[in-house]
Design a protein around this motif. Structure first.
Motif, mmCIF file in Angstrom:
data_model
loop_
_atom_site.group_PDB
_atom_site.id
_atom_site.type_symbol
_atom_site.label_atom_id
_atom_site.label_comp_id
_atom_site.label_asym_id
_atom_site.label_seq_id
_atom_site.Cartn_x
_atom_site.Cartn_y
_atom_site.Cartn_z
ATOM 1 N N ARG A 1 -3.456 9.401 2.432
ATOM 2 C CA ARG A 1 -3.354 10.858 2.308
ATOM 3 C C ARG A 1 -4.535 11.434 1.546
ATOM 4 O O ARG A 1 -5.020 12.527 1.869
ATOM 5 C CB ARG A 1 -2.040 11.226 1.609
ATOM 6 N N ASP B 1 -7.521 11.751 3.890
ATOM 7 C CA ASP B 1 -7.406 12.951 4.718
ATOM 8 C C ASP B 1 -7.735 14.205 3.918
ATOM 9 O O ASP B 1 -8.429 15.112 4.403
ATOM 10 C CB ASP B 1 -5.998 13.066 5.303
ATOM 11 N N LEU C 1 -0.119 15.131 -0.403
ATOM 12 C CA LEU C 1 0.473 14.985 0.916
ATOM 13 C C LEU C 1 0.103 16.191 1.751
ATOM 14 O O LEU C 1 -0.321 17.229 1.215
ATOM 15 C CB LEU C 1 1.988 14.804 0.863
ATOM 16 N N ASP C 2 0.231 16.072 3.058
ATOM 17 C CA ASP C 2 -0.113 17.148 3.982
ATOM 18 C C ASP C 2 1.087 18.076 4.121
ATOM 19 O O ASP C 2 2.092 17.727 4.746
ATOM 20 C CB ASP C 2 -0.497 16.556 5.344
ATOM 21 N N ASN D 1 6.133 8.921 -4.094
ATOM 22 C CA ASN D 1 5.809 9.783 -2.963
ATOM 23 C C ASN D 1 7.064 10.420 -2.376
ATOM 24 O O ASN D 1 7.014 11.538 -1.857
ATOM 25 C CB ASN D 1 5.107 8.974 -1.871
ATOM 26 N N GLN E 1 -3.246 19.156 -0.549
ATOM 27 C CA GLN E 1 -4.508 18.462 -0.309
ATOM 28 C C GLN E 1 -5.655 19.130 -1.049
ATOM 29 O O GLN E 1 -6.493 18.449 -1.665
ATOM 30 C CB GLN E 1 -4.810 18.440 1.192
#
Length: 424
Positions: free
Chosen positions: A21, A24, A217-218, A331, A402
């Motif tokens: 993550r 990304d 996290l997205d 998470n 993010q």
């Protein structure tokens, strides 16, 4: 800026999920990030895997055999210890040579050895090391529990049979780590303020900066959605109150299933009406093994690694319960909150940093099943559900998005690069 993230696995385990993550997040915020892993599991072109050969398997087995020998040939604690005595020299790889910053995550079980870490540091490239547990700050253990020997020197390890002796395996690995850490600049990052505080006590990390930056996290993927559609997709009831428990292995004692079972019995005793309107969903391997222990109707969902299905599970439930006995920054709590679901957990590790008590969930007294039951009942039947939901979403956007996490890591990278140029 080019960043190379090192992690043993691409997707399996909490550290792998967090590292993936972060990659990304960095790529979405102007940094060219790649992952180098031992175990590549997808066709993601940003992830490079080592060639799967007998040599890789041998490295893993050799480290386990050495540990097995020091445990007097018993499997107990076999995977609670890592010694990083063997690994792959990645410094000759193109991805390593192209990188401006090397970002170490969880690199155990035969992926990267301490000798390779020394080579990485010898290269002169800035190194950032994210700690997903206490191992980088101890001799050999990932979970220190009540032991604080790492504050001065690891030896006579509680995990080793008979205490191991004054010059045991934990001391030998400790000494090797110290010889490396004392010679080089390393920027350590902990995923929680709790872990940063614990690691800062270690004599190994003396003189090294330790920053606390949470995982990310997205929020385009983990977000609220239609409950009825989600419940139908994962075959959970939409007309009941659903308690969710998630663990890679539901029977892992450290994840606290026994406390959830006890709390459920307390709820039935105090509030018999819950028997008809409340169910429990268990997501994780061996979930079917706990069905008979829980007094509510249980939906064992098994182990799931499909992100869309996991999101649908979160969207289908009313409360996520994680009664872990030790945690860094799980998470799962972050994922639940991003879907607007409040969480209940014990006051341990980084959990109180994530759950704002009676705002985004309930923080129960440690190992207290009565208070855990109280927290579940409060969340399901007392709390203003819409207010709690909005508090969860607001916290995720402010702390775990993010953009916010990537910016904090970019600052650490820039500081590490500046220190490198200053040394030169």
């Amino acid at each position: 800026m080019r960043v190379l993230i090192l992690n043993t696995s691409e997707k399996t385990g909490g550290a792998a999920v967090a590292a993936n993550r972060l990659m990304d997040a960095l790529n979405n915020n102007g940094v060219k990030a790649k992952m180098l892993v031992r175990d590549k599991e997808t066709d993601n072109i940003s992830v490079v895997g080592l060639s799967q050969s007998l040599i890789q398997q041998w490295r893993f087995l050799w480290e386990r055999l050495v540990i097995f020998f020091h445990l007097h040939c018993t499997r107990k604690h076999l995977f609670e210890i890592d010694i990083a005595n063997i690994g792959t020299d990645i410094t000759k790889m193109r991805e390593f040579k192209e990188a401006d910053v090397i970002h170490i995550h969880w690199i155990n079980q035969g992926f990267i050895s301490l000798n390779v870490i020394r080579k990485i540091l010898d290269s002169g490239k800035p190194v950032v090391w994210t700690m997903h547990d206490i191992w980088p700050a101890t001799g050999i253990c990932h979970l220190a529990m009540d032991c604080r020997k790492y504050a001065s020197r690891c030896s006579n390890c509680r995990i080793l049979p008979g205490g191991g002796g004054d010059k045991d395996l934990s001391y030998k690995v400790w000494r090797k780590k110290k010889g490396i850490y004392d010679m080089y600049d390393i920027s350590f990052v902990a995923c929680s303020k709790w872990l940063a505080s614990e690691a800062s006590r270690s004599a190994l990390l003396a003189g090294h900066p330790v920053t606390a930056i949470p995982n990310t996290l997205d929020t385009r993927t983990y977000c609220p959605g239609d409950r009825t559609m989600a419940a139908n997709a994962v075959q959970l009831p939409s007309d009941k109150k659903v308690i969710l428990f998630v663990s890679q292995r539901a029977t892992n004692p450290n994840k606290g299933m026994d406390f959830l079972v006890e709390a459920c019995h307390i709820l039935i005793e105090k509030h018999p009406d819950m028997k008809d309107n409340t169910v429990v969903a268990v997501l994780g391997g061996h979930s079917e093994d706990v069905v008979e222990k829980i007094p509510f109707k249980v939906f064992p969902l098994g182990y799931v690694n499909d992100t869309r299905r996991i999101v649908d599970v979160y969207r289908s439930v009313d409360v996520f319960v994680l009664p872990s006995l030790s945690e860094n920054l799980p998470n799962t709590i972050m994922e639940a909150m991003a879907c607007g679901v409040p969480s209940v957990g014990f006051r341990v590790g980084g959990i109180p940093e994530m759950i704002d008590h009676v705002r985004t969930g309930y923080v129960a007294k440690y190992r207290d099943a009565d208070d855990l039951a109280e927290g579940i009942y409060w969340t399901l039947n007392v709390a203003d559900r819409e207010s709690v939901r909005m508090n969860c979403l607001t916290k995720v956007a402010a702390c775990y998005s993010q953009h916010s996490v990537a910016l904090r890591y970019i600052e650490v990278y820039n500081q590490a690069l500046a220190l490198k140029h200053y040394r030169i």
